[in-house]
Design a protein around this motif. Structure first.
Motif, PDB file in Angstrom:
ATOM      1  N   THR B 188       0.259  -1.451  -0.074  1.00 15.15           N
ATOM      2  CA  THR B 188      -0.127  -0.024  -0.358  1.00 15.15           C
ATOM      3  C   THR B 188       1.147   1.409   0.042  1.00 15.15           C
ATOM      4  OG1 THR B 188      -1.909  -1.238   0.676  1.00 15.15           O
ATOM      5  CG2 THR B 188      -1.683   1.357   1.229  1.00 15.15           C
ATOM      6  N   ALA B 189       0.870   1.627  -0.847  1.00 15.53           N
ATOM      7  CA  ALA B 189       1.032   3.327  -1.155  1.00 15.53           C
ATOM      8  C   ALA B 189       0.591   4.738  -0.673  1.00 15.53           C
ATOM      9  CB  ALA B 189       1.699   4.182  -2.425  1.00 15.53           C
ATOM     10  N   ARG B 190       1.156   5.708   0.539  1.00  9.58           N
ATOM     11  CA  ARG B 190      -0.303   6.937   0.459  1.00  9.58           C
ATOM     12  C   ARG B 190       1.186   7.570   0.265  1.00  9.58           C
ATOM     13  NH1 ARG B 190      -3.063   7.192   4.714  1.00  9.58           N
ATOM     14  NH2 ARG B 190      -3.089   4.713   5.026  1.00  9.58           N
ATOM     15  N   ASN B 191       0.370   8.745  -0.343  1.00  8.97           N
ATOM     16  CA  ASN B 191       0.921  10.090  -0.337  1.00  8.97           C
ATOM     17  C   ASN B 191       0.150  11.214   0.725  1.00  8.97           C
ATOM     18  OD1 ASN B 191       1.733  13.046  -1.100  1.00  8.97           O
ATOM     19  ND2 ASN B 191       0.237  12.381  -3.064  1.00  8.97           N
ATOM     20  N   PRO B 192       0.775  12.293   1.364  1.00  9.59           N
ATOM     21  CA  PRO B 192       0.529  12.613   3.172  1.00  9.59           C
ATOM     22  C   PRO B 192      -0.277  14.493   1.584  1.00  9.59           C
ATOM     23  CG  PRO B 192       2.726  13.127   2.465  1.00  9.59           C
ATOM     24  CD  PRO B 192       2.190  11.961   0.840  1.00  9.59           C
ATOM     25  N   GLN B 193       0.300  14.271   0.618  1.00  7.09           N
ATOM     26  CA  GLN B 193      -0.679  15.796   0.427  1.00  7.09           C
ATOM     27  C   GLN B 193      -2.277  15.373  -0.673  1.00  7.09           C
ATOM     28  OE1 GLN B 193       2.680  16.154  -3.029  1.00  7.09           O
ATOM     29  NE2 GLN B 193       3.254  18.123  -1.888  1.00  7.09           N
ATOM     30  N   GLY B 194      -2.558  14.118  -0.661  1.00  2.00           N
ATOM     31  CA  GLY B 194      -3.903  14.264  -0.725  1.00  2.00           C
ATOM     32  C   GLY B 194      -4.529  13.062  -0.775  1.00  2.00           C
ATOM     33  N   PRO B 195      -4.060  12.255  -2.097  1.00  2.00           N
ATOM     34  CA  PRO B 195      -4.472  11.102  -2.640  1.00  2.00           C
ATOM     35  C   PRO B 195      -4.431  10.062  -1.585  1.00  2.00           C
ATOM     36  CG  PRO B 195      -2.884  11.559  -4.183  1.00  2.00           C
ATOM     37  CD  PRO B 195      -2.511  12.892  -2.427  1.00  2.00           C
ATOM     38  N   GLU B 196      -5.594   9.468  -1.751  1.00  2.52           N
ATOM     39  CA  GLU B 196      -5.649   8.109  -0.428  1.00  2.52           C
ATOM     40  C   GLU B 196      -4.608   7.628  -0.772  1.00  2.52           C
ATOM     41  OE1 GLU B 196      -9.630   8.095  -1.838  1.00  2.52           O
ATOM     42  OE2 GLU B 196     -11.036   8.852  -0.527  1.00  2.52           O
ATOM     43  N   PRO B 197      -4.853   6.037  -0.501  1.00  4.05           N
ATOM     44  CA  PRO B 197      -3.814   4.882   0.062  1.00  4.05           C
ATOM     45  C   PRO B 197      -4.400   4.259  -1.375  1.00  4.05           C
ATOM     46  CG  PRO B 197      -5.456   4.639   1.837  1.00  4.05           C
ATOM     47  CD  PRO B 197      -6.084   6.257   1.566  1.00  4.05           C
ATOM     48  N   TYR B 198      -3.033   3.444  -2.070  1.00  9.43           N
ATOM     49  CA  TYR B 198      -3.292   3.372  -3.203  1.00  9.43           C
ATOM     50  C   TYR B 198      -3.121   1.518  -2.788  1.00  9.43           C
ATOM     51  CZ  TYR B 198       0.355   4.420  -5.342  1.00  9.43           C
ATOM     52  OH  TYR B 198       1.318   4.997  -5.901  1.00  9.43           O
ATOM     53  N   THR B 199      -3.614   0.250  -3.339  1.00  8.44           N
ATOM     54  CA  THR B 199      -2.418  -1.180  -3.396  1.00  8.44           C
ATOM     55  C   THR B 199      -2.163  -1.276  -4.432  1.00  8.44           C
ATOM     56  OG1 THR B 199      -4.043  -1.240  -0.931  1.00  8.44           O
ATOM     57  CG2 THR B 199      -3.092  -2.874  -1.938  1.00  8.44           C
ATOM     58  N   PHE B 200      -1.234  -1.780  -4.946  1.00  9.58           N
ATOM     59  CA  PHE B 200      -1.132  -2.142  -5.756  1.00  9.58           C
ATOM     60  C   PHE B 200      -0.754  -3.867  -5.624  1.00  9.58           C
ATOM     61  CE2 PHE B 200       3.596  -2.487  -5.392  1.00  9.58           C
ATOM     62  CZ  PHE B 200       3.938  -0.857  -4.452  1.00  9.58           C
ATOM     63  N   VAL B 201      -0.311  -5.311  -6.691  1.00  3.39           N
ATOM     64  CA  VAL B 201       0.800  -6.300  -7.074  1.00  3.39           C
ATOM     65  C   VAL B 201       0.883  -5.928  -7.715  1.00  3.39           C
ATOM     66  CG1 VAL B 201      -0.193  -8.170  -7.122  1.00  3.39           C
ATOM     67  CG2 VAL B 201      -1.370  -7.594  -5.521  1.00  3.39           C
ATOM     68  N   VAL B 202       2.059  -6.258  -8.358  1.00  2.00           N
ATOM     69  CA  VAL B 202       3.397  -7.206  -9.666  1.00  2.00           C
ATOM     70  C   VAL B 202       3.467  -8.405  -9.325  1.00  2.00           C
ATOM     71  CG1 VAL B 202       4.789  -6.066 -10.550  1.00  2.00           C
ATOM     72  CG2 VAL B 202       3.818  -4.486  -9.637  1.00  2.00           C
ATOM     73  N   GLY B 203       3.531  -9.007 -10.268  1.00  2.41           N
ATOM     74  CA  GLY B 203       3.616 -10.623 -10.175  1.00  2.41           C
ATOM     75  C   GLY B 203       4.297 -11.399 -11.629  1.00  2.41           C
ATOM     76  N   ARG B 204       4.036 -12.353 -11.472  1.00  2.00           N
ATOM     77  CA  ARG B 204       4.547 -12.715 -12.801  1.00  2.00           C
ATOM     78  C   ARG B 204       2.432 -14.159 -12.699  1.00  2.00           C
ATOM     79  NH1 ARG B 204       9.065 -12.133 -14.862  1.00  2.00           N
ATOM     80  NH2 ARG B 204      10.434 -10.571 -14.210  1.00  2.00           N
ATOM     81  N   VAL B 205       2.932 -14.414 -13.897  1.00  2.00           N
ATOM     82  CA  VAL B 205       1.641 -15.393 -14.196  1.00  2.00           C
ATOM     83  C   VAL B 205       2.351 -16.421 -15.012  1.00  2.00           C
ATOM     84  CG1 VAL B 205       0.028 -14.248 -14.252  1.00  2.00           C
ATOM     85  CG2 VAL B 205       1.217 -14.211 -16.593  1.00  2.00           C
ATOM     86  N   GLY B 206       1.958 -17.731 -14.758  1.00  2.00           N
ATOM     87  CA  GLY B 206       2.162 -19.338 -15.331  1.00  2.00           C
ATOM     88  C   GLY B 206       1.775 -19.035 -17.073  1.00  2.00           C
ATOM     89  N   SER B 207       2.492 -19.781 -17.578  1.00  2.00           N
ATOM     90  CA  SER B 207       2.292 -19.442 -18.993  1.00  2.00           C
ATOM     91  C   SER B 207       1.047 -20.163 -19.559  1.00  2.00           C
ATOM     92  CB  SER B 207       3.441 -21.043 -19.519  1.00  2.00           C
ATOM     93  OG  SER B 207       2.931 -21.883 -18.994  1.00  2.00           O
ATOM     94  N   ALA B 208       0.342 -20.665 -19.041  1.00  2.00           N
ATOM     95  CA  ALA B 208      -1.616 -21.168 -18.639  1.00  2.00           C
ATOM     96  C   ALA B 208      -2.338 -20.088 -18.882  1.00  2.00           C
ATOM     97  CB  ALA B 208      -1.786 -22.677 -18.307  1.00  2.00           C
ATOM     98  N   VAL B 209      -2.240 -19.281 -17.621  1.00  2.00           N
ATOM     99  CA  VAL B 209      -2.638 -18.519 -17.331  1.00  2.00           C
ATOM    100  C   VAL B 209      -3.587 -17.065 -18.484  1.00  2.00           C
ATOM    101  CG1 VAL B 209      -3.534 -16.440 -15.361  1.00  2.00           C
ATOM    102  CG2 VAL B 209      -2.290 -18.523 -14.966  1.00  2.00           C
ATOM    103  N   SER B 210      -3.786 -16.864 -18.674  1.00  2.00           N
ATOM    104  CA  SER B 210      -4.394 -16.220 -20.016  1.00  2.00           C
ATOM    105  C   SER B 210      -5.316 -14.838 -18.938  1.00  2.00           C
ATOM    106  CB  SER B 210      -5.611 -16.353 -20.847  1.00  2.00           C
ATOM    107  OG  SER B 210      -6.433 -16.813 -20.179  1.00  2.00           O
TER     108      SER B 210
END
Lengths: 190, 340
Positions: B188-210
């Motif tokens: 989760t990242a947040r910024n004191p200047q205004g935006p609400e927090p947001y959460t992100f996911v970065v990953g890898r997918v297997g070869s069969a996942v579309s």
């Protein structure tokens, strides 16, 4: 009767409060029943029902309902709202202040019926209060609200297998502590 | 003794329904008041990216402006088609030279001390290679690789942009099941200047996942961008990703994600508030940080390259540095297939 599907209404509801109102009319009773069974307080359940839909609107851009009905998602919100009722009331206090004034009064028979209903609700709630919270949540969604395992999983944000195992544990626990076993799930009946 | 059949609930009468519906529609049609900036958000400082698994990350700069509290308006739960020029514009914003000094009121955005003591520089944008982009309404999130071993993640929206840098301590996460995913970053990242927090996911997918849809702890779902073997998704708020529904040629499978809560970092550093540290920055002996970042456990060691300190008073220690260290124990292990 509005013949549009939940998903059609949902797409419109992102920008059209009237479409959201149609979803309210369609699902308010189920949300109210869920809140009533969790609180055993009919008046509180009425307010919580409004809060659930206000919350749903607040989160509308963050949601892509899965399946054909938005009810599992609404009950997922209701689940959180009931658990954090104080915070939810605080967040929406301005809207709650503007709620329509309650009816002038209930008929005596109506009042008596409400008292009886709340007594039964409280009794039912006590019966599952002995369960661990997570098992209680599954009982309330699957057995009391009629969600499928998949829908309850969506509402609680847990895998389907988790719902199944929690319900199984709840059954086992209650079987040893109650005179009456849990009723079958809608899926089992079908 | 009662049975557990659902207790009957009196039906709502039509008058009640009509009045409440009217109230609801009226409330929703009214202009929304400006959301309050939470104290927690103010205290949170500059949001940060937490390295997880094979990557450790540090340094996030968010630029917010007045009125940025509605920063996520227009966000979509499913990826959308970029508007003409949207990705080019986002790339240009992401590639702008990054300040070495923190913004006023912010905190250090350095990656952690080098052996020489100076903060490492941002990679030269001309060397970046786009790995995956994710567009949700007016927001673009881009993930670049930067040689030799860095990952640059950038989000650009109408009211703010943020960029973060991660340093890979080991080869890219391997061992992704053909019909599974492996999360590399989740925070989760947040910024004191205004935006609400947001959460992100970065990953890898297997070869069969579309395709992949994430189930969040608040009951909502978010469709991830899946492209080139990468997975990328983000959402406003701090809801945790609890499971992923993955589309494969043979079936749709559900993969449980064991992370209960996305890690949140109050300052730019590696690891999260659940880490533990041994050793002292600058001491003769090596310092070791073990940081639990959501579903991952990553450990770093390196002579005098780590720092340890408590966060916000009596909280647990956090681990800083590590960008120059090496992973001594840190294979991603956060993705658990099956029940919780």
């Amino acid at each position: 009767v509005d013949r549009r599907t939940d998903l059609e209404l949902w797409r419109l509801a992102r920008t059209d409060p009237e479409a959201f109102g149609a979803l309210f009319e369609r699902h308010a009773a189920a949300v109210h029943a869920f809140c009533a069974r969790r609180t055993a307080d009919l008046a509180a359940a009425e307010d919580l029902t409004s809060i659930v839909f206000l919350e749903a609107w607040r989160r509308r851009d963050a949601v892509q309902p899965a399946g054909e009905s938005v009810l599992p998602w609404l009950l997922g919100i209701a689940h959180n709202v009931v658990r954090n009722a104080h915070r939810a009331r605080r967040r929406h206090r301005d809207a709650l202040r503007r709620l329509p004034v309650a009816r002038d009064g209930h008929e005596a028979e109506d009042i008596a019926a409400r008292v009886d209903a709340e007594r039964a609700l409280a009794e039912a709630r006590r019966a599952i209060d002995a369960l661990p919270r997570r098992e209680r949540d599954v009982v309330a969604l699957v057995l009391w609200s009629g969600l499928s395992y998949e829908e309850a999983a969506l509402a609680l944000g847990v895998p389907c297998g988790t719902v199944r195992s929690r319900l199984s544990r709840a059954r086992a626990r209650l079987r040893t502590s109650l005179d009456h076993p849990l009723p079958p799930t809608p899926q089992e009946l079908s | 003794m009662t049975d557990l059949l659902p207790a009957p609930v009196p039906e709502l009468d039509e008058g009640w329904l009509a009045a409440r519906r009217e109230h609801l529609v009226r409330e929703l049609a009214a202009p929304a008041p400006s959301p309050r900036v939470s104290r927690r958000g103010v205290l949170g400082g500059v949001g940060a990216v937490c390295g997880a698994g094979a990557a450790s990350a540090a340094g996030l700069i968010l630029a917010g402006g007045p009125g940025a509290s509605s920063a996520f308006a227009g966000w979509r739960a499913a990826p959308s088609v970029p508007a003409a020029g949207q990705l080019q514009s986002a790339t240009a914003r992401c590639e702008q030279p990054q300040p070495k000094a923190p913004p006023p009121g912010g905190v250090s955005t350095s990656l952690g001390p080098k052996p020489s003591g100076g903060p490492p520089a941002w990679p030269d944008p001309s060397t970046w290679r786009l790995q995956v982009s994710d567009v949700r309404g007016p927001f673009s999130m881009l993930v670049f690789s930067a040689p030799p071993d860095a990952t640059v993640m950038c989000i650009a929206g109408p009211d703010f942009s943020a960029i973060s840098l991660g340093v890979n301590h080991s080869a890219a996460a391997g061992g992704v099941l053909a019909n599974g995913i492996a999360i590399e970053r989740y925070a989760t990242a947040r910024n004191p200047q205004g935006p609400e927090p947001y959460t992100f996911v970065v990953g890898r997918v297997g070869s069969a996942v579309s395709a992949a849809t994430l189930q969040l702890s608040d009951g909502t779902t978010v469709t991830a961008t899946v492209s080139g073997g990468r997975l990328l998704a983000w959402w406003p708020g701090q809801a945790a990703a609890t499971a992923a529904q993955l589309t494969t040629p043979s079936a749709t499978v559900t993969q449980a994600l064991s992370a209960a809560t996305p890690p949140e970092q109050p300052t730019a550093h590696v690891g999260t508030a659940t880490g533990s540290c041994r050793g002292v920055q600058g001491a003769d002996r090596p310092s070791t940080c073990t940081a639990k970042a959501g579903p991952f456990v990553a450990a770093h060691s390196g002579a005098a390259t780590g720092s340890c300190g408590g966060v916000q008073g009596a909280g647990p220690s956090t681990c800083a540095g590590g960008a120059e260290g090496h992973v001594v124990r840190g294979a991603p292990r956060g993705v658990v297939v099956g029940g919780r």
